[in-house]
Design an enzyme around this catalytic site. Structure first.
Site, PDB file in Angstrom:
ATOM      1  N   ASP A 121       0.856  -1.191   0.000  1.00 50.15           N
ATOM      2  CA  ASP A 121       0.000   0.000   0.000  1.00 50.15           C
ATOM      3  C   ASP A 121       0.894   1.243   0.000  1.00 50.15           C
ATOM      4  O   ASP A 121       2.103   1.149   0.241  1.00 50.15           O
ATOM      5  CB  ASP A 121      -0.884  -0.045   1.255  1.00 50.15           C
ATOM      6  CG  ASP A 121      -1.957   1.036   1.271  1.00 50.15           C
ATOM      7  OD1 ASP A 121      -2.308   1.549   0.191  1.00 50.15           O
ATOM      8  OD2 ASP A 121      -2.447   1.360   2.375  1.00 50.15           O
ATOM      9  N   GLU A 166       2.656   4.878  -4.063  1.00 48.56           N
ATOM     10  CA  GLU A 166       2.599   5.809  -5.217  1.00 48.56           C
ATOM     11  C   GLU A 166       3.910   6.577  -5.410  1.00 48.56           C
ATOM     12  O   GLU A 166       4.209   6.881  -6.566  1.00 48.56           O
ATOM     13  CB  GLU A 166       1.423   6.778  -5.029  1.00 48.56           C
ATOM     14  CG  GLU A 166       0.063   6.123  -5.163  1.00 48.56           C
ATOM     15  CD  GLU A 166      -0.292   5.213  -3.984  1.00 48.56           C
ATOM     16  OE1 GLU A 166       0.222   5.452  -2.881  1.00 48.56           O
ATOM     17  OE2 GLU A 166      -1.058   4.265  -4.184  1.00 48.56           O
ATOM     18  N   ASP A 180      -9.045   3.294  -2.854  1.00 46.09           N
ATOM     19  CA  ASP A 180     -10.110   3.624  -1.904  1.00 46.09           C
ATOM     20  C   ASP A 180     -11.381   4.091  -2.592  1.00 46.09           C
ATOM     21  O   ASP A 180     -11.679   5.285  -2.657  1.00 46.09           O
ATOM     22  CB  ASP A 180      -9.602   4.686  -0.923  1.00 46.09           C
ATOM     23  CG  ASP A 180      -8.413   4.164  -0.127  1.00 46.09           C
ATOM     24  OD1 ASP A 180      -8.269   2.929  -0.017  1.00 46.09           O
ATOM     25  OD2 ASP A 180      -7.634   4.988   0.373  1.00 46.09           O
TER      26      ASP A 180
HETATM   27  O1  MIG Z   1      -3.954   5.942   4.474  1.00 45.52           O
HETATM   28  O2  MIG Z   1      -3.838   0.730   5.543  1.00 45.52           O
HETATM   29  O3  MIG Z   1      -5.972   1.950   0.106  1.00 45.52           O
HETATM   30  O4  MIG Z   1      -6.908  -0.279   1.478  1.00 45.52           O
HETATM   31  O5  MIG Z   1      -7.024  -0.104   4.265  1.00 45.52           O
HETATM   32  C1  MIG Z   1      -4.747   4.837   4.219  1.00 45.52           C
HETATM   33  C2  MIG Z   1      -5.007   1.464   5.625  1.00 45.52           C
HETATM   34  C3  MIG Z   1      -3.905   3.620   4.085  1.00 45.52           C
HETATM   35  C4  MIG Z   1      -5.088   2.847   2.125  1.00 45.52           C
HETATM   36  C5  MIG Z   1      -5.490   1.625   1.392  1.00 45.52           C
HETATM   37  C6  MIG Z   1      -6.538   0.891   2.170  1.00 45.52           C
HETATM   38  C7  MIG Z   1      -6.016   0.538   3.525  1.00 45.52           C
HETATM   39  C8  MIG Z   1      -5.569   1.810   4.250  1.00 45.52           C
HETATM   40  N1  MIG Z   1      -4.577   2.511   3.452  1.00 45.52           N
END
Ligand code: MIG
Length: 849
Positions: free
Chosen positions: A422, A425, A500
């Site tokens: 996660d 980016e 999201d």
């Molecule tokens: O700032 O890890 O897209 O699936 O549950 C949010 C927490 C960070 C974004 C991800 C989401 C995940 C969440 N993350």
């Protein structure tokens, strides 16, 4: 009033000015060039401070490269994996396969078996024709390729009947005509259909005109943009903030051929393990341990199949990646082995940021290894994310990726089966850029490039390090890596999801067009958070979403912190039963789904397919945003609006069976079908042979037994109809069936099973043949079942290899018997059961005489 008028007038003038002057004066056209003598498959051109090369890689694939200066920069791509294209012989005196170059004073023409590339020299403009002289694509006459400072852009002619698809993770309509898009991986929480850019950058598009397709892959990692006629109605263009004009042109004309070549160039989704194709359950976050156990127990007690449970950020110690919060999870190996006993695999989240904490092993190792992204002053870049201030690995360095990969050792020893990446980016909690500063420095092949060049590949490189690390630790297990950010070719390393999204009907609708679009862009193993991430789902929305979601290539429910419960049983008993049925259908279809992934791994043809792939010349099919093909033979049209109990479906040409009723309809046709809450419209192509299996609670609970081939006879004749048919009228259909152990890489060494199933209508019956197995994979002893649909009259007899099979009065009896046949008069289905010995077998269904 006056003011408004004035503004209006001003807008008009501005608009006219823009129309007349699409480029501001600072853009410099490439201008005239001179051609050098061609060498094998390549020709170079030089202009005033510009250099161009055209390289024929295959008869339908040409690479175009343009830069300023007298030489190109180093030729390195993060996307391209195939560079050894066979050169079919020296130009001029070669076989018919070799590109033929013809030069005149004003132009150069290159002919291949599929293409004619015409380069006009002054100013330099390219045009691509098919071998019948039909124009496929050309540069805009006025604006070809130009530079403005570091920016570079190419403008193309945009015929009024051309449509555009692809560009990866884009949420709007499938057809990109009239819109513009940017590529800059962005943490876009709360995005909607109009948000752009999103998390992933796939600078590849397909142009489709009059049923004929071509593709363009602009391999440039800087922030790029694609304008498919937003700026001007008769021009499309693409460009980037830096780097070279470097693109690949693919000619179909079949869109599947374009996708095949594109994925040959940048790589395909490797065959997933079977468990990755089951149903996965996620939420932000399941903790502590008791909560995870509660979720797992509920699946098993309620008999809802599930293969994986995800661990979101709360499992970590203060959000330090590669650690556990020991108060929430005191004994991870015990928990994970208990889960595994129950058939669940565990997938924890990992973010790229490493907390600056001198007492934390990952930080210590990173400092020691000099593994972090630096600023121009030589100090590591510091950005705040979940754990507070962090440093970030420079994934462009192979040794850093290797180090990162080694960090998974502990988690794997604890028993995790996959990794969820996660925030790659990369996302940083800092405004307004929400990412690293443009001048952060990355190794990048020793070029020490700025963040502006590496940003879009950061997530892909993180997934490469992750996959390689998992492979090193468990060399003979196919790993699940799922990432939020990626670049073209990222499918080689990881599955993707659409970030999201939100629990709204709009987002359910978006997910279908977006995932189809990702399939058209090489991202085969893709899913959206089922039920929606932000906000909370209603019972009806979740139910409909799951009905669609079981047909996502990657199938996972997920929801945000603080939202309402979002498990399949969270909406009351009636809904639980429907949701169970939905998930069971995915497990029932697993052999079919697995075969579709196998095909995708070899051809790049996606599992979730936009209709245009099969029907590029059918305008209504091309324009379908709401329904899709699932593998070769199923058409799925999920209900995407609240309160609906009927649904309009477009059936393209050919004959289709309604999956639920077996009623047949011949397309092209719009039909309105009944779609009560417990059932999404699904159609089966006539002639299909669909491999299915018994429902299991998790993919490796039991081996496939029986393996069932569901046969949907084609044509207007139906076996057993009692009507005499001449043997010539008998239609034949067949399918290749593939299987392997579903987990290891042994299939790459031939440990797989392939067989051909053929179904043929005969004068007085129906004949099914399964060829002997090829390959050395041998599944445990099991039965084969042929389920022949649309048999209106009970057959007289059924034989296997010339020997009569015993008629069984009921399906239960057939279930007990080792072989035999049965007839379900209500469903008009014949069941034939024989042992699956791996040798060729025939079954003959004979009409009552
Ligand atoms: O700032 O890890 O897209 O699936 O549950 C949010 C927490 C960070 C974004 C991800 C989401 C995940 C969440 N993350």
């Amino acid at each position: 009033m006056k003011l408004r008028l004035l503004r209006h007038a001003f807008g008009l003038v501005l608009g006219l000015a823009l129309l007349a002057l699409p480029l501001d004066a600072s853009w410099q056209d490439i201008g005239p060039v001179k051609a050098s003598p061609p060498a094998e498959n390549q020709i170079m051109f030089h202009g005033a401070g510009t250099i161009v090369s055209l390289t024929v890689l295959a008869p339908d694939l040409v690479r175009v490269r343009m830069a300023r200066g007298t030489a190109f920069g180093p030729d390195y791509s993060y996307a391209v994996v195939k560079t050894d294209w066979p050169v079919p012989g020296p130009a001029g005196h070669a076989t018919s396969e070799a590109p033929q170059f013809t030069q005149t004073a004003t132009s150069v023409t290159i002919r291949t078996l599929k293409l004619e590339v015409r380069a006009q020299l002054s100013p330099f403009r390219l045009a691509l024709y098919d071998r019948n002289g039909g124009l496929i694509s050309k540069d805009d006459d006025d604006l070809g390729t130009a530079w403005d400072g570091a920016r570079v852009r190419t403008w193309k002619w945009m015929p009024e009947d051309e449509h555009y698809f692809g560009l990866g993770e884009k949420a709007g309509p499938l057809d990109k005509r009239g819109r513009s898009y940017a590529m800059w991986n962005t943490d876009a929480y709360g995005w909607d259909a109009s948000t752009d850019p999103l998390y992933q950058s796939i600078p590849f598009y397909i142009g489709l005109r009059q049923g004929r397709a071509y593709g363009v892959f602009f391999d440039n990692t800087y922030r790029s943009s694609f304008d498919m006629g937003a700026e001007s109605p008769d021009r499309a263009s693409f460009g980037a903030e830096g780097g070279e004009m470097n693109y690949y042109f693919f000619y179909g004309p079949d869109p599947k051929a374009v996708l095949g070549r594109y994925t040959e160039l940048v790589g395909r989704t490797p065959l997933p393990a079977r468990w990755m194709l089951g149903y996965h359950q996620c939420r932000y976050s399941y903790y502590p341990e008791n909560m995870v156990r509660f979720i797992a127990d509920n699946f098993r007690q309620r008999h809802i199949p599930c293969d994986a449970i995800f661990f979101d950020i709360h499992y970590m110690d203060g959000y330090r990646v590669f650690t556990w919060d020991k108060s929430r999870f005191p004994d991870p190996p015990k928990l994970l082995s208990d889960l595994r006993q129950e058939g669940f695999r565990a997938v924890p989240i990992i973010d790229p940021g490493i907390k600056i904490d001198p007492n934390y092993f990952a930080y210590q190792e990173g400092v020691k290894g000099d593994d972090f992204v630096k600023m121009p002053d030589g100090k590591p870049f510091v950005g705040a994310v979940w754990p507070g201030e962090c440093n970030f690995p420079d994934f462009t360095q192979p040794r850093v990726r290797e180090w990162w990969g080694s960090l998974y050792k502990g988690l794997l020893a604890d028993g995790v089966a996959g990794i969820w990446n996660d925030m790659d980016e990369p996302a940083v909690f800092r405004y307004p850029s929400k990412t690293m500063p443009p001048d952060a420095i990355f190794w990048d092949q020793g070029l020490n490039s700025p963040h502006t060049k590496i940003h879009n590949v950061y997530g892909m490189l993180m997934s490469e390090g992750t996959r390689d690390g998992l492979l090193k630790l468990h060399p003979n297990e196919r790993p699940l890596v799922i990432t939020r950010a990626t670049y073209a070719g990222g499918q080689r390393y990881a599955a993707v999801w659409t970030g999201d999204n939100t629990s709204t009907w709009d987002h359910l609708r978006i997910s279908v067009q977006e995932l189809m679009n990702m399939g058209l862009s090489g991202l085969t193993l893709a899913g959206a958070d089922i039920g929606g991430f932000a906000l909370s789902s209603t019972p009806e929305l979740y139910t409909r979403w799951l009905e669609a979601g079981i047909f996502y290539p990657y199938c996972r429910t997920h929801t945000e912190y603080g939202s309402r419960d979002q498990e399949p049983w969270s909406y009351g008993n009636r809904i639980t039963d429907i949701n169970r049925k939905s998930i069971e259908l995915r497990y029932h279809l697993l052999p079919y789904l697995y075969n579709a992934f196998h095909e995708a791994s070899e051809t790049g043809i996606p599992v979730m397919r936009a209709l245009l792939l099969d029907y590029p010349d059918d305008a209504t099919a091309v324009d379908q945003n709401q329904e899709f093909l699932f593998g070769d033979d199923l058409l799925v049209a999920p209900v995407l609006k609240d309160g609906e109990i009927t649904w309009d479906v477009y059936l393209p040409r050919g004959e289709w069976y309604d999956y639920w009723t077996d009623q047949r309809t011949t397309g092209p046709k719009h039909v309105t079908v009944s779609a009560p809450l417990d059932r999404a419209p699904i159609f089966v192509r006539s002639g299909a042979i669909v491999p299915t299996q018994q429902v299991v609670q998790y993919t490796d609970q039991a081996p496939i037994d029986p393996l069932t081939f569901e046969i949907y006879p084609q044509g207007t004749h139906s076996p057993g109809s009692g009507q005499a048919q001449s043997p010539e009228s008998g239609q034949t259909s067949s399918r290749q069936y593939y299987e392997d152990d579903g987990i290891s890489f042994d299939y790459q060494r031939g440990v797989s099973l392939r067989e051909t199933v053929t179904a043929q209508e005969e004068a007085h019956g129906f004949r099914i043949e399964v060829s002997a197995r090829e390959g050395s994979y041998t599944p445990p002893a099991r039965s084969l079942v042929f389920k022949v649909h649309a048999v209106r009259v009970q057959p007289g007899s059924v034989e296997t290899d010339g020997r009569p099979l015993e008629f069984q009065k009921s399906l239960e009896e057939l279930g007990q018997a080792s072989d035999g046949w049965a007839y379900d008069a209500e469903k008009m289905v014949v069941w034939v059961k024989v042992p699956d010995r791996g040798v060729a077998v025939t079954a003959q269904i004979k009409d009552r005489q």
